[in-house]
Every structure is written in structure tokens, then in C-alpha cells.
Design a protein around this motif. Structure first.
Motif, PDB file in Angstrom:
ATOM      1  N   LYS A  20       0.510  -1.226   0.214  1.00  0.00           N
ATOM      2  CA  LYS A  20      -0.009  -0.087   0.041  1.00  0.00           C
ATOM      3  C   LYS A  20       0.804   1.219   0.097  1.00  0.00           C
ATOM      4  CE  LYS A  20      -3.983  -1.948   0.302  1.00  0.00           C
ATOM      5  NZ  LYS A  20      -4.981  -2.050  -0.915  1.00  0.00           N
ATOM      6  N   TYR A  21       0.157   2.351  -0.791  1.00  0.00           N
ATOM      7  CA  TYR A  21       0.695   3.710  -0.620  1.00  0.00           C
ATOM      8  C   TYR A  21       0.163   4.326   0.351  1.00  0.00           C
ATOM      9  CZ  TYR A  21       0.440   8.586  -2.160  1.00  0.00           C
ATOM     10  OH  TYR A  21       0.388  10.002  -2.288  1.00  0.00           O
ATOM     11  N   TRP A  22       0.723   4.801   1.541  1.00  0.00           N
ATOM     12  CA  TRP A  22       0.048   5.640   2.440  1.00  0.00           C
ATOM     13  C   TRP A  22       1.084   6.610   2.999  1.00  0.00           C
ATOM     14  CZ3 TRP A  22      -4.859   6.754   2.847  1.00  0.00           C
ATOM     15  CH2 TRP A  22      -5.160   7.217   4.073  1.00  0.00           C
ATOM     16  N   GLY A  23       1.037   7.778   2.788  1.00  0.00           N
ATOM     17  CA  GLY A  23       2.013   8.725   3.232  1.00  0.00           C
ATOM     18  C   GLY A  23       2.829   9.443   2.246  1.00  0.00           C
ATOM     19  N   LYS A  24       2.841  10.868   2.377  1.00  0.00           N
ATOM     20  CA  LYS A  24       3.632  11.507   1.461  1.00  0.00           C
ATOM     21  C   LYS A  24       4.635  12.365   2.178  1.00  0.00           C
ATOM     22  CE  LYS A  24      -0.816  12.731  -0.557  1.00  0.00           C
ATOM     23  NZ  LYS A  24      -1.399  13.281  -1.837  1.00  0.00           N
ATOM     24  N   ARG A  25       5.744  12.244   1.421  1.00  0.00           N
ATOM     25  CA  ARG A  25       7.102  12.952   1.979  1.00  0.00           C
ATOM     26  C   ARG A  25       7.029  14.363   1.524  1.00  0.00           C
ATOM     27  NH1 ARG A  25       9.825   9.829  -2.090  1.00  0.00           N
ATOM     28  NH2 ARG A  25      11.060  11.177  -3.236  1.00  0.00           N
ATOM     29  N   ASP A  26       6.413  14.710   0.196  1.00  0.00           N
ATOM     30  CA  ASP A  26       5.905  15.909  -0.147  1.00  0.00           C
ATOM     31  C   ASP A  26       4.580  15.880  -0.718  1.00  0.00           C
ATOM     32  OD1 ASP A  26       5.905  18.081  -2.149  1.00  0.00           O
ATOM     33  OD2 ASP A  26       8.351  18.128  -2.069  1.00  0.00           O
ATOM     34  N   VAL A  27       3.853  16.700  -0.106  1.00  0.00           N
ATOM     35  CA  VAL A  27       2.434  16.750  -0.420  1.00  0.00           C
ATOM     36  C   VAL A  27       2.400  17.593  -1.879  1.00  0.00           C
ATOM     37  CG1 VAL A  27       0.329  18.053   0.112  1.00  0.00           C
ATOM     38  CG2 VAL A  27       1.742  16.797   2.050  1.00  0.00           C
ATOM     39  N   GLY A  28       3.158  18.536  -2.156  1.00  0.00           N
ATOM     40  CA  GLY A  28       2.968  19.261  -3.711  1.00  0.00           C
ATOM     41  C   GLY A  28       3.376  18.321  -4.619  1.00  0.00           C
ATOM     42  N   LEU A  29       4.324  17.733  -4.607  1.00  0.00           N
ATOM     43  CA  LEU A  29       4.650  16.816  -5.556  1.00  0.00           C
ATOM     44  C   LEU A  29       4.031  15.353  -5.792  1.00  0.00           C
ATOM     45  CD1 LEU A  29       8.629  17.970  -5.970  1.00  0.00           C
ATOM     46  CD2 LEU A  29       6.792  18.570  -7.475  1.00  0.00           C
ATOM     47  N   ASN A  30       3.445  15.107  -4.477  1.00  0.00           N
ATOM     48  CA  ASN A  30       3.041  13.631  -4.345  1.00  0.00           C
ATOM     49  C   ASN A  30       4.147  12.818  -4.349  1.00  0.00           C
ATOM     50  OD1 ASN A  30       0.052  13.809  -3.992  1.00  0.00           O
ATOM     51  ND2 ASN A  30      -0.545  13.580  -6.100  1.00  0.00           N
TER      52      ASN A  30
END
Lengths: 391, 391
Positions: A20-30
Motif C-alpha cells: 500500500k501507498y500511504w503517506g507523502k514525504r512531499d504533498v505538493g509533488l505527491n
């Protein structure tokens, strides 16, 4: 004289993650906190169709999504995708004078899902993949799916995985720019075409906590989450790729189930806690456990995204066995009409059985499928004069 | 002539952990993977009463637990407790000739809870604490509660915390023998007597997965669990002790909620996953969030043990505010009869409200309380001739 309308129509698939993908290290760039891996589902059953068009007669970049109109410039995520693709077309036009100068024309994009939006069925993944693919083809960009995936990712993270068929990894990358945070194909659909999928829709209501805000809340408050990101997912990614390469369903299934459970465990370790699973979801887990116990081996695997709907993976050879039991517990749901089913021999927990029967409203039976498709002009959602087909 | 019957009657309290015990590093000795901390609940509301007796006329060590008779020698956990206590009495008799030689007499122990057994209300904790206390007093052992807690722990881990009133830590210890895995009082009830408790009984059915097998499954299969044990709980134990010492309810509450969530997250990260929370539990969490949001600060904290029942902590000063809202969502439940309630001003989520209303069958209103009590012979469960009072 009417202005020329350039257009291109594609379809793109839904994908369901098994890591699973869960968590962003950079919200702007996804940019994600960890790599993920998914199975692309067949577009014969679930797909987004998108027509991208441009013309001198168009006044602004506009998107019609399932009939709802949106000014593209007001959506940051859509704008980012359009800007990158437009700039690439502009580059091509500079290099080659014979190309029509369409990069500065306004875009009209029409997109339709053949499944309920925001029902936890990853509609944004198929949507942004189709959007990116359609505009890229309209512009004649000579890009690979991996190059396109960098664009789609900025629209919706998991969309990058819908640019390939089969078994697809989203490698998290290391660069601040996100240039190396892209999708790659682990294996094409032909490598393991026997993978079957049953989606058990436990609720078609819009979900409570949006994925983006939920993810950020987990990153900020879960004290277990970093352990998952740093130590557990990297190992699981390797093990999952190996399982797919070796057609090892039991390992594939165990990793799929434990990773779904761990994603939801991290949601529960978030404060305030995030709940996507409900009593129906948990009852489906028990039913899958019953199926595997009766088989004496792991023949079915459940996974849940940011909602209560279950996605059950199994192989074609166990299809009758698995589906007969799923039918027994959800026989009142829509979606079984075209499926001939027999009584199940699996002993099912009574409480779980009743809970699933009252909680599942619809099933979708599908399988692993291919990547985005170029469709004929007959399937275009836009007329030759640029008007919408059903407008 | 009838043989003399020696007897002693005590009561012991229930305790509800705010830093959870989950996981054993030694199953035989009940040694935990991490320290834990609990609040002892008032025996005016919830208690186990136990009479321990011995006599030459008794033929074997026997326990009557809520009317169900059990041969003590067939229960390993009971036998361990009896052997240690008996051996201690024997030591006293050797040192002091004036003591009656009762250590070799057979024991009859009668024990009764005033609440449903195995409803997730920690009945085994109060039970083993009362058992240990009663036999120790019958034998006149000059032991401190911490010394007794080592015995009770071997019966049921969390029982060691029921040998103290107030706020109690079970320090996990380091020794293989378990000699340092004992309970200590963090603060007595008088230090912070304002702590109030509402137990919302979501199910009085016996729980599905026993704590012992569930714990071992988590230790064996959860990949997040070691992070909790090694890094998170030690910090939380210190922070919780500080919060209690400073009467800092907000910190106490936040730690209580996050630790309950993390315990259940580890259950979900277990394979196959263990579920104790159900839709009613989750709805109660939403209601507590609504209460805190309306108050503009944390005035209530939920915690859940190995079952769906919620335990809500709050301070006396916020009692009316919290209870009025809990009443609004569970007004059909038993237990509100003696409580005068007013309409709540808190805006409650509609779905959560309906779910709690149909899911909670009983409430128990109580508060922090003292440790085991010596009761008068009038409250004995055994007649002077050694027969059972209601047999």
C-alpha cells in the motif's frame, strides 16, 4: 469557417495496490514515504474513458468529469499536469516546424468512469492516468509510460501505476524533484494472466476522511508508521516482486493481506484514529480465512483501500471454489447475474456470513488487465465540431 | 467433634489499563514484553469477593468460582499461586512454633464477581488478586502488596495491578525468574480522587480470541509490535507517571487514547488479524471526539481492552458535561436509572449516535478506588462449619 478540433480518446484502468501507498514525504509533488505495488484491473470491467481535445475556438482549459464541469486552472493538480505536457509539446513544435502549433490552444477534456466515483475504487487513479495519457497522445509526445507516470503521479499518487498493465511498482525515488518517483512494470499481464479479482462493495458512499488528509495525519501522529516505511515495506517490495515473478500465489496472498492489515493498523495508530474498515469488512476477512482454512492452503487474499470495500484476489484455477463461497455470503448483491454458481462446500462463520449478506450491495468480478488503450474516434466523448457528445 | 475451619474473606478491585499490557516474553511465568499502567476502579461498584478457608475435614484444594466448582490441582495457574503461598506459610510455621499448622490443610476457596465474567471487564484480574490476597491473609503472610503481586501475576498478568488502589504500574522487570516483574503504586487514590469512569458495555458475550493466544499471535507475527515494545511504551510509561503526578488530565487522556489505539493497531497487524473493536466501539470513539471538540479541550478519554466495551475516563468537574452526552447516545441502556441527566449541548455525529444507541446495552458508572479490602466474617461466602453459604 469552423476552427479545426484536434482530439484523442483513450481509456485507462483502475489499479489495486497489494503493497500500500500511504503517506507523502512531499504533498505538493505527491512524493510517497514508501514504494508500492499494484495489480492493474481489466478495462473490460472498470475503466475511465477520456477524450482530450484542443482548438482555437476553445476559450479556457476545461474538464468535464462525469458531467461535472471544472475550470482546469482552478485545480492545482490538474494545472501541474497540463503545464508539463503543454511545455513538452511546445518543445516538439520548436524542434519540428512541420508540426501544428497546438500547444497554446485551450484544452477541453471529457472524462467518464463506468463505476461510482469516490466509492473507494481508486477512481482518481484511473482518472489522472487517462487524463495524462489522452493529453500526451493528443500532443504526440514520444514518452514511455514511466515518463508519463511522473506526470500522472503529480495529479494523484496512485495514478502513476495505472499507466501500465499487469503488475506495477511505484518506486518511491530519492530526489527532491521527484524525477525518480515513477512507475515501472514488474511483469506484464501475459506473465501471470490467471489472476482473478472480486470486488465486494460494502459501501458506495463517499469516504469520510480523504486520503490526503488521512495520510498526513498518519505521518504526523502514528508512532509505528516510520517502522513500516523504513524497515517493513522495502523488504515486502522485494518479496512481492519475487512472488509475482515465480507465480507464487501463496506468498503473494500472504503479503497482500498482511500489508493491507498493516496499512489499516497505521490508520488506527493515527490520532485521532482513522477507520476505513467496518464490521462488513471484518466479516469478509473472516470469510476469506474460512475459504483458505477449508482449502488447506491460501487460495484467496483480501485487501482494503481507504474504504470498507474488499478486493479479493485468487487464481483462475480456484475461481469456482472461491466464487461459490463469496456468492453464498453475498447472493443478494448486484453483480452475480451473469455468474453461474454452485452451493459452497466451505464452512462459513455464521455471524460473518450474516454480516456480509446484509452489508455487501454489489460485487464486481474482474481480473488482471492491460495498460491504457487508444480508442477509436467512434468512442470519442467529443463531436468533430468540439461540442460534447451528450451535451 | 467438627474440625476447626480457618477462613478469611477479602474483596479485590478491577483495574483498567491506560498503558496496555499485550504480549508475553514468558508464557509460563506471565512475564510481559512491556510495562503497563492502570487505574484501579472502586469496589463499591465492581469487585470480586473471595473467601479462602482450610480445614482438616477438607479433602482437596477446591475453588468455587461464581458457583462453578473446580479442582485447583487441575489448573496450572491456580496451583502455582497456591504452592507459593503454602510454602511461605510453611516457612512461618517452621520459624514460629506457636502458629497453627495449617499450611498442609486443603483449601476451599469461594469467589464471586458482581459483574459478568469474561465480558471484557478484566474479571480474571480481580479474581486472581482476590484469590492471592485471601489465601495470603488466611496464612497470615507479612507480605507487601508488591510481594503479593508477583504471585497474582502468575495467575493472570494484569491481576498484579489489582493489589493496589489508585494508579498502579506493572514494571516488566528484567530477570528470567520474574522476581522483579511486579506491581508498584504510582500514586494512591487520595492523590487524584477526582477520576471518574463510565464503562459502556457493547457486548457481554464471551470474547472470540482469548488474550493469551491473541498476545502470542501478535508477538509472533506483527512486524510493528517490537517497535511499540522497545521504543514507544517505555517513553509513554514515564510520561503517564508524570501526568498522574501533576494531575494533568489532558496528557493522561491523550496517552490513554493513543495507547489503546496502538494496542488495537498491533492486533490488526497480527496475522491472521485480531479484531476487538466493532462498529459500536468506533462510534463511541467518535462521540468522545465530539465531546472533546465541543469542550475545546480534552475532557474525556476512551480506552478498550480485549473486547468492544469502552471505558471512558473523565474528571469529577466535567462529570455532568460528559455524562449528559454519554446518556444522550445510550439512554436505553441499563445503568442510568440512578443518574439524573440533562439534555446535552454537544453536537453528536448522527451515525455514531445511532450506532451507540443500538449497540450499548449497559453502562457502569464508577471511579478510581482503593486496593483489596479485608471483609468481616458476615460477608464470608463460607459457613463456620466449612459449608458453602448458598450451597
Amino acid at each position: 469557417m469552423a476552427e479545426k478540433v484536434y482530439q484523442c480518446t483513450v481509456s485507462a484502468p483502475v489499479n489495486i495496490a497489494v503493497i500500500k501507498y500511504w503517506g507523502k514525504r512531499d504533498v505538493g509533488l505527491n512524493l510517497p514515504t514508501n514504494s508500492s505495488l499494484s495489480v492493474t484491473l481489466s478495462q473490460d470491467d472498470l475503466r475511465t474513458v477520456t477524450t482530450a481535445s484542443c482548438s482555437k475556438s476553445f476559450e479556457k482549459d476545461t474538464l468535464w468529469l462525469n458531467g461535472h464541469v471544472e475550470d482546469i486552472s482552478t485545480s492545482k493538480r490538474l494545472s501541474v499536469c497540463v503545464e508539463e505536457l503543454r511545455s513538452a509539446r511546445q518543445g516538439l513544435e520548436k524542434e519540428d516546424d512541420s508540426l501544428d502549433k497546438i500547444s497554446q490552444l485551450k484544452l477541453h477534456v471529457v472524462s467518464k468512469n463506468n463505476f461510482p466515483t469516490a466509492a473507494g475504487l481508486a477512481s482518481s487513479a484511473a482518472g489522472y492516468a487517462a487524463f495524462t495519457e489522452a493529453v500526451a497522445r493528443l500532443y504526440g509526445l514520444p514518452w514511455t509510460p514511466t515518463q508519463l507516470s511522473r506526470i500522472a503521479r503529480q495529479g494523484s499518487g496512485s495514478a502513476c501505476r495505472s499507466l501500465f498493465g499487469g503488475y506495477v511498482a511505484w518506486e518511491m525515488g530519492e530526489l527532491h524533484s521527484g524525477a525518480d518517483s515513477v512507475a515501472v512494470q514488474v511483469e506484464p499481464v501475459e506473465h501471470w494472466p490467471e489472476m482473478r479479482v472480486a470486488i465486494m462493495v460494502a459501501s458506495a458512499a463517499k469516504k469520510g476522511v480523504s486520503s490526503t488528509s488521512g495520510m498526513q495525519s498518519t505521518v504526523a501522529s502514528s508512532t509505528l508508521f516510520q517502522k513500516r516505511v523504513k524497515n517493513i515495506v522495502p523488504e515486502r517490495m522485494q518479496a512481492m516482486k519475487q512472488a509475482i515473478r515465480k507465480h507464487d500465489f501463496e506468498t503473494f496472498a500472504k503479503l497482500t493481506m498482511t500489508d493491507s492489515n498493516q496499512f489499516h493498523a497505521c490508520c488506527l495508530d493515527t490520532f485521532p484514529p482513522i477507520f476505513y474498515l467496518n464490521d462488513t469488512s471484518r466479516a469478509i476477512i473472516r470469510v476469506v480465512e474460512n475459504i483458505n482454512a477449508a482449502a488447506g492452503k491460501t487460495v484467496a487474499a483480501y485487501t482494503f483501500d481507504a474504504g470498507p470495500n474488499a478486493v479479493v484476489y485468487f487464481l483462475e484455477e480456484n475461481s469456482a471454489y472461491v466464487l461459490d463461497t463469496l456468492y453464498a455470503v453475498s447472493r443478494n448483491a448486484q453483480g452475480w447475474e451473469d455468474s453461474e454458481r454452485n452451493p459452497t462446500s466451505v464452512k462459513i462463520d455464521d455471524v460473518a456470513s450474516e454480516t456480509v449478506l446484509s452489508g455487501v450491495s454489489r460485487v464486481i468480478l474482474t481480473k488482471v488487465g492491460d495498460g491504457p488503450r487508444l480508442l477509436s474516434s467512434e468512442e470519442s466523448l467529443i463531436n468533430e465540431d468540439g461540442t460534447l457528445k451528450d451535451a
